[in-house]
Design a protein around this motif. Structure first.
Motif, PDB file in Angstrom:
ATOM      1  N   ILE A 211     -63.797 119.959  46.964  1.00  0.00           N
ATOM      2  CA  ILE A 211     -62.962 120.341  48.148  1.00  0.00           C
ATOM      3  C   ILE A 211     -64.257 120.835  48.889  1.00  0.00           C
ATOM      4  O   ILE A 211     -64.914 121.955  48.281  1.00  0.00           O
TER       5      ILE A 211
ATOM      6  N   LEU B  11     -56.498 119.448  41.371  1.00  0.00           N
ATOM      7  CA  LEU B  11     -57.327 120.098  42.574  1.00  0.00           C
ATOM      8  C   LEU B  11     -57.134 121.272  42.654  1.00  0.00           C
ATOM      9  O   LEU B  11     -58.135 122.028  42.940  1.00  0.00           O
TER      10      LEU B  11
ATOM     11  N   ILE C  85     -61.798 116.659  51.111  1.00  0.00           N
ATOM     12  CA  ILE C  85     -61.417 116.451  49.827  1.00  0.00           C
ATOM     13  C   ILE C  85     -62.127 115.160  49.267  1.00  0.00           C
ATOM     14  O   ILE C  85     -61.933 114.035  50.078  1.00  0.00           O
TER      15      ILE C  85
END
Lengths: 329, 315
Positions: free
Chosen positions: A81, A68, A5
């Motif tokens: 990601i 996210l 990440i």
């Protein structure tokens, strides 16, 4: 190894439009209120680690996770990601997500719910069936598998939420306040589950208020406050900088020695012939130990106490002069 | 595409587990089958009244289902935050909207089929229990047996009811079409296109506003849509007036322009309401351009819904 990440200068500004009417005058204006929920957040999460995103209410933890997960769109900044930009579908197939205080389709039974989500992941029927049964067992709701979700307690919904987050055997699991609504036993089970996920090589990114639990399981933590990153690092790096205090418990020492060390200790408690002294400095603790041994007393314990995550956290988020407020977090 | 199918199926499951649906359906069936009772009140053509009431009932109640189930479908997902876990899955937001749309449409069409079946059965039943047919039957019975009892009358009703079930189902599948039923399927099919537009609006409004506001806006769209041809006639009237006044009155220009914009944007739903065809036409025509309109218009509304939904931050 590349981080799984990558968050770079992620910012989210909420704009709330409202009509403002000035009292006493006929003047109506359209105004907007801008709230920066997240400001230039930059952090990396490595593969296979348990990463805790900590912060008080309104710090920006949930906003970060929402961005996210594609629930909100960032105002500025980027995030990746597994090396892919947000929204990349093959990447989404490899992640699991548990939202805060989850609420699911109350007309579906636990089993139907997991099958539905399995279908959304595009899982084959046989695999779906296998994973559903495994996860119902793992999360401890197998006994209620055929009960509609509207009959589930908050804790059971949390478990159902965890089950759906793990359905696709994800590589990264995002958990937003996974322990909220759970009793102490449930919290321990979630803790154990997170550790199990790490043992399986998965990366766990979670936000939490429960600092004692975070301290027990996190490899690294980031503390966010008012939308900004306050600190980030491994727990031993953040907390081992100093030993906060030394606790010495002795018995059978003279009253003169007690009096002598009372003045140096920040706290002291007597229980029968046992005395507990808490010192800020190492030297005073050592002196007491030497004196005790010289007097043929008994040294019951000597415990250097490190700073806890909670104390570190309070230091980070407490505005100067607002000690009371900080303690309530 | 598979995710659209999965979401549609789940939406269908959600709708059929919603009690409101059954309340609406019960009322619908009661109204549809009550056509015969009201038919008795008609002096000239009771079978026309049965068909009018039945077709109106199917149309009205399917729109009720579209409005009262459709308005909450997307909103509830956002309000209850189930959308959080959906958008984190490997699906497009567009697929979610389309899945919701087709799921609701599937629910409504299933209900239309149930209502139509009851309607066709009611038509067959009332065609057997009408005064003239019964008189003929019992006269014949009396001439054969000498007399008939109350039990014979009850038996006649039971036989009529039991006979109406297979006949109604047969008519639905196009077997043995009678004068009374042959145009009904065409007219109801046209209604289905109207429903496709109403559902698209319900989903559009539900994607950005609350259920109450969505219900209001969907019903308003329906009303304006049904009156669209009247609005166009109103524009013509205004244009005649403008010409007559020499174009000096700006208020008339403004009114005409506004009405024209409304007529242009709002769907023209009156083209799908063909009840008179079912009653007065020998054979109801198939309306090609209307069908095309009924496909393109909801596609445009859904595109707008998808655009709004794909840019939204969910609270």
């Amino acid at each position: 190894m590349a981080p799984v990440i990558e968050i770079r200068n992620l910012s989210k500004i909420y704009v709330q439009n409202f009509i403002d009417v000035e009292h006493g005058r006929l003047k109506i204006r359209l105004k907007n209120r801008r709230t920066a929920a997240l400001q230039d957040l930059t952090l990396d999460v490595e593969e296979g680690e348990i990463f805790g995103l900590l912060g008080p209410n309104g710090a920006g933890k949930t906003t970060t996770i929402k961005i996210l997960m594609g629930i909100h769109f960032a105002t500025r900044g980027t995030a990746k990601i597994m090396g892919h930009p947000l929204g990349h579908k093959p990447t989404k197939a490899k992640i699991g997500f548990l939202p805060e205080n989850p609420y699911f389709y109350d007309y579906l039974t636990g089993r139907e719910f997991l099958h539905y989500y399995g279908q959304l992941y595009g899982m084959e029927r046989s695999l779906r069936r296998k994973r559903t049964e495994e996860l119902l067992e793992l999360t401890g709701i197998a006994y209620a598998a055929d009960v509609p979700l509207k009959g589930y307690s908050k804790g059971m919904l949390q478990r159902a939420g965890l089950a759906q987050a793990l359905l696709n055997d994800p590589k990264i699991v995002f958990l937003d306040e996974p322990q909220s609504g759970l009793d102490p036993l449930g919290r321990k089970e979630v803790r154990d589950l997170i550790l199990l996920l790490r043992d399986q090589g998965k990366t766990v990114f979670f936000s939490s208020h429960i600092l004692s639990d975070a301290e027990l399981i996190c490899d690294r933590v980031a503390i966010v406050h008012k939308g900004k990153l306050s600190s980030i690092g491994r727990l031993n790096e953040l907390l081992s900088a100093r030993i906060k205090e030394y606790e010495v418990t002795v018995a059978g020492i003279s009253s003169e020695t007690v009096e002598q060390f009372e003045s140096q200790a920040t706290r002291n408690v007597a229980a029968g012939e046992e005395h507990l002294f808490v010192f800020e400095g190492e030297q005073a603790a050592q002196a007491l130990v030497r004196k005790c041994l010289a007097e043929n007393g008994r040294l019951i314990s000597l415990a250097p106490r490190k700073e806890t995550l909670e104390e570190f956290f309070v230091d980070q988020v407490r505005p100067s002069g607002e000690e009371t407020k900080a303690k309530n977090i | 595409m598979y995710s659209i199918f999965v979401i549609a199926l789940n939406t269908f499951k959600e709708a059929i587990r919603n009690r409101i649906l059954y309340v609406i359906l019960l009322f619908a069936i009661l109204i549809i089958i009550s056509g015969g009772i009201m038919g008795d009140l008609s002096v000239s053509a009771p079978e026309d009244l049965i068909r009018s009431i039945g077709l109106f009932g199917i149309n009205f109640f399917s729109i009720m289902i579209a409005v009262f189930i459709g308005i909450g479908l997307v909103y509830n997902e956002i309000d209850k935050k189930t959308i959080y876990t959906i958008v984190s899955k490997p699906i497009d937001r567009t697929h979610f909207i389309l899945g919701k749309y087709f799921g609701l449409l599937l629910t409504i069409y299933a209900n239309v089929i149930i209502m139509t079946l009851f309607f066709l059965m009611a038509i067959h039943y009332y065609s057997v229990v009408d005064q003239q047919t019964m008189n003929d039957y019992f006269m014949h019975l009396a001439s054969q047996k000498g007399s008939y009892t109350q039990a014979d009358i009850y038996m006649y009703y039971v036989k009529a009811l039991l006979g109406a079930i297979p006949k109604g189902a047969g008519s639905f599948f196009g077997h043995d079409p009678t004068e009374a039923t042959k145009n009904i399927m065409t007219v109801i099919s046209m209604n289905c296109f109207e429903l496709a537009i109403i559902v698209a609006f319900a989903i559009l409004f539900s994607s950005f506003s609350t259920p109450i506001l969505s219900a209001f806006m969907t019903i308003m769209t329906f009303l304006v849509g049904r009156g669209n041809e009247d609005i166009i006639r109103y524009v013509w009237k205004l244009q005649d007036k403008i010409q007559a006044s020499g174009g000096a009155d700006m208020t008339l220009h403004f009114k005409a322009a506004l009405a024209q914009v409304i007529a242009l944007i709002a769907p023209n739903l009156s083209i799908f309401y063909k009840v008179s065809d079912a009653i007065y036409e020998d054979k109801a025509p198939i309306y090609g351009s209307e069908i095309l309109y009924g496909v393109i218009y909801p596609a445009a509304v859904l595109t707008l819904a998808c655009l709004i939904f794909s840019r939204r931050n969910f609270k």
